[in-house]
Design a protein around this motif. Structure first.
Motif, PDB file in Angstrom:
ATOM      1  N   MET A   1     -64.959 -19.195  30.328  1.00 12.51           N
ATOM      2  CA  MET A   1     -64.279 -18.073  30.946  1.00 12.51           C
ATOM      3  C   MET A   1     -62.772 -18.302  30.957  1.00 12.51           C
ATOM      4  N   ASP A   2     -62.333 -19.511  31.303  1.00  8.38           N
ATOM      5  CA  ASP A   2     -60.903 -19.817  31.303  1.00  8.38           C
ATOM      6  C   ASP A   2     -60.309 -19.709  29.904  1.00  8.38           C
ATOM      7  N   GLU A   3     -61.105 -20.073  28.902  1.00  7.17           N
ATOM      8  CA  GLU A   3     -60.625 -19.981  27.529  1.00  7.17           C
ATOM      9  C   GLU A   3     -60.381 -18.523  27.151  1.00  7.17           C
ATOM     10  N   GLN A   4     -61.278 -17.642  27.584  1.00  8.47           N
ATOM     11  CA  GLN A   4     -61.117 -16.218  27.289  1.00  8.47           C
ATOM     12  C   GLN A   4     -59.867 -15.663  27.970  1.00  8.47           C
ATOM     13  N   ILE A   5     -59.636 -16.045  29.202  1.00  7.50           N
ATOM     14  CA  ILE A   5     -58.442 -15.592  29.930  1.00  7.50           C
ATOM     15  C   ILE A   5     -57.193 -16.122  29.256  1.00  7.50           C
ATOM     16  N   ASN A   6     -57.200 -17.390  28.871  1.00  2.91           N
ATOM     17  CA  ASN A   6     -56.046 -17.972  28.170  1.00  2.91           C
ATOM     18  C   ASN A   6     -55.789 -17.245  26.850  1.00  2.91           C
ATOM     19  N   TYR A   7     -56.872 -16.933  26.134  1.00  2.00           N
ATOM     20  CA  TYR A   7     -56.721 -16.197  24.876  1.00  2.00           C
ATOM     21  C   TYR A   7     -56.104 -14.825  25.140  1.00  2.00           C
ATOM     22  N   ASN A   8     -56.618 -14.125  26.155  1.00  2.02           N
ATOM     23  CA  ASN A   8     -56.096 -12.793  26.476  1.00  2.02           C
ATOM     24  C   ASN A   8     -54.622 -12.845  26.867  1.00  2.02           C
ATOM     25  N   LEU A   9     -54.232 -13.864  27.620  1.00  2.00           N
ATOM     26  CA  LEU A   9     -52.848 -13.978  28.074  1.00  2.00           C
ATOM     27  C   LEU A   9     -51.883 -14.362  26.953  1.00  2.00           C
ATOM     28  N   THR A  10     -52.387 -14.991  25.922  1.00  2.00           N
ATOM     29  CA  THR A  10     -51.525 -15.405  24.813  1.00  2.00           C
ATOM     30  C   THR A  10     -51.661 -14.492  23.592  1.00  2.00           C
ATOM     31  N   ASN A  11     -52.442 -13.442  23.702  1.00  2.00           N
ATOM     32  CA  ASN A  11     -52.635 -12.511  22.601  1.00  2.00           C
ATOM     33  C   ASN A  11     -51.355 -11.699  22.387  1.00  2.00           C
ATOM     34  N   ILE A  12     -50.727 -11.889  21.248  1.00  2.00           N
ATOM     35  CA  ILE A  12     -49.450 -11.237  20.959  1.00  2.00           C
ATOM     36  C   ILE A  12     -49.589  -9.724  20.877  1.00  2.00           C
ATOM     37  N   ASP A  13     -50.750  -9.233  20.408  1.00  2.00           N
ATOM     38  CA  ASP A  13     -50.942  -7.782  20.316  1.00  2.00           C
ATOM     39  C   ASP A  13     -50.936  -7.128  21.695  1.00  2.00           C
ATOM     40  N   ALA A  14     -51.519  -7.781  22.677  1.00  2.00           N
ATOM     41  CA  ALA A  14     -51.517  -7.240  24.042  1.00  2.00           C
ATOM     42  C   ALA A  14     -50.092  -7.168  24.580  1.00  2.00           C
ATOM     43  N   TRP A  15     -49.303  -8.192  24.332  1.00  2.00           N
ATOM     44  CA  TRP A  15     -47.917  -8.203  24.826  1.00  2.00           C
ATOM     45  C   TRP A  15     -47.058  -7.174  24.106  1.00  2.00           C
ATOM     46  N   LYS A  16     -47.316  -6.954  22.807  1.00  2.00           N
ATOM     47  CA  LYS A  16     -46.589  -5.908  22.076  1.00  2.00           C
ATOM     48  C   LYS A  16     -46.925  -4.541  22.653  1.00  2.00           C
ATOM     49  N   ARG A  17     -48.201  -4.328  22.951  1.00  2.00           N
ATOM     50  CA  ARG A  17     -48.586  -3.032  23.527  1.00  2.00           C
ATOM     51  C   ARG A  17     -47.918  -2.826  24.889  1.00  2.00           C
ATOM     52  N   ILE A  18     -47.892  -3.866  25.711  1.00  2.00           N
ATOM     53  CA  ILE A  18     -47.234  -3.775  27.021  1.00  2.00           C
ATOM     54  C   ILE A  18     -45.756  -3.433  26.845  1.00  2.00           C
ATOM     55  N   PHE A  19     -45.111  -4.060  25.882  1.00  3.38           N
ATOM     56  CA  PHE A  19     -43.704  -3.782  25.596  1.00  3.38           C
ATOM     57  C   PHE A  19     -43.518  -2.305  25.231  1.00  3.38           C
ATOM     58  N   PHE A  20     -44.359  -1.784  24.324  1.00  4.55           N
ATOM     59  CA  PHE A  20     -44.253  -0.378  23.930  1.00  4.55           C
ATOM     60  C   PHE A  20     -44.593   0.549  25.092  1.00  4.55           C
ATOM     61  N   MET A  21     -45.519   0.153  25.937  1.00  2.02           N
ATOM     62  CA  MET A  21     -45.856   0.972  27.102  1.00  2.02           C
ATOM     63  C   MET A  21     -44.652   1.104  28.029  1.00  2.02           C
ATOM     64  N   LEU A  22     -43.898   0.029  28.201  1.00  5.62           N
ATOM     65  CA  LEU A  22     -42.697   0.091  29.035  1.00  5.62           C
ATOM     66  C   LEU A  22     -41.644   1.020  28.421  1.00  5.62           C
ATOM     67  N   ILE A  23     -41.491   0.925  27.111  1.00  2.89           N
ATOM     68  CA  ILE A  23     -40.545   1.812  26.414  1.00  2.89           C
ATOM     69  C   ILE A  23     -40.958   3.265  26.596  1.00  2.89           C
ATOM     70  N   PHE A  24     -42.248   3.552  26.402  1.00  3.76           N
ATOM     71  CA  PHE A  24     -42.698   4.937  26.501  1.00  3.76           C
ATOM     72  C   PHE A  24     -42.761   5.434  27.934  1.00  3.76           C
ATOM     73  N   ALA A  25     -42.861   4.537  28.900  1.00  2.62           N
ATOM     74  CA  ALA A  25     -42.759   4.955  30.300  1.00  2.62           C
ATOM     75  C   ALA A  25     -41.353   5.503  30.562  1.00  2.62           C
ATOM     76  N   ALA A  26     -40.345   4.824  30.030  1.00  2.00           N
ATOM     77  CA  ALA A  26     -38.962   5.288  30.189  1.00  2.00           C
ATOM     78  C   ALA A  26     -38.734   6.592  29.418  1.00  2.00           C
ATOM     79  N   ILE A  27     -39.216   6.659  28.188  1.00  2.00           N
ATOM     80  CA  ILE A  27     -39.066   7.878  27.391  1.00  2.00           C
ATOM     81  C   ILE A  27     -39.786   9.036  28.074  1.00  2.00           C
TER      82      ILE A  27
END
Length: 99
Positions: A1-27
């Motif tokens: 379970m910890d490995e899955q959480i670590n994988y999710n937290l280090t997944n670059i695609d998730a962080w890119k999506r979060i970045f774009f979500m912040l941009i589109f929240a402002a837009i």
């Protein structure tokens, strides 16, 4: 379970999506302010001429659809990035994902 959480937290695609979500929240906030200006223009046009202005109607519809596209992206209902990362008219072609 910890490995899955670590994988999710280090997944670059998730962080890119979060970045774009912040941009589109402002837009999205800017577009909503612009929509209020369109609403006020349409009210003024209707009061002065007795009918809705066709050009303002089209602008309002276009901005509303764009806001819808942003909200679909931010709620994970689509992977398609809204304008300016895709065509302006792409939102009209969006379909709900099959579950």
């Amino acid at each position: 379970m910890d490995e899955q959480i670590n994988y999710n937290l280090t997944n670059i695609d998730a962080w890119k999506r979060i970045f774009f979500m912040l941009i589109f929240a402002a837009i999205g906030g800017l577009v909503r302010m612009l929509l209020w200006a369109v609403i006020l223009l349409q009210v003024a046009s209707t009061l002065l001429t007795g009918k809705a202005n066709k050009n303002i109607l089209n602008l309002g519809r276009s901005l509303s659809v764009y806001t819808y596209h942003i909200l679909l992206f931010m709620t994970f209902n689509t992977e398609a990035l809204p304008f300016p990362f895709s065509d302006w008219n792409q939102t009209a072609e969006l379909k709900m994902p099959e579950k």
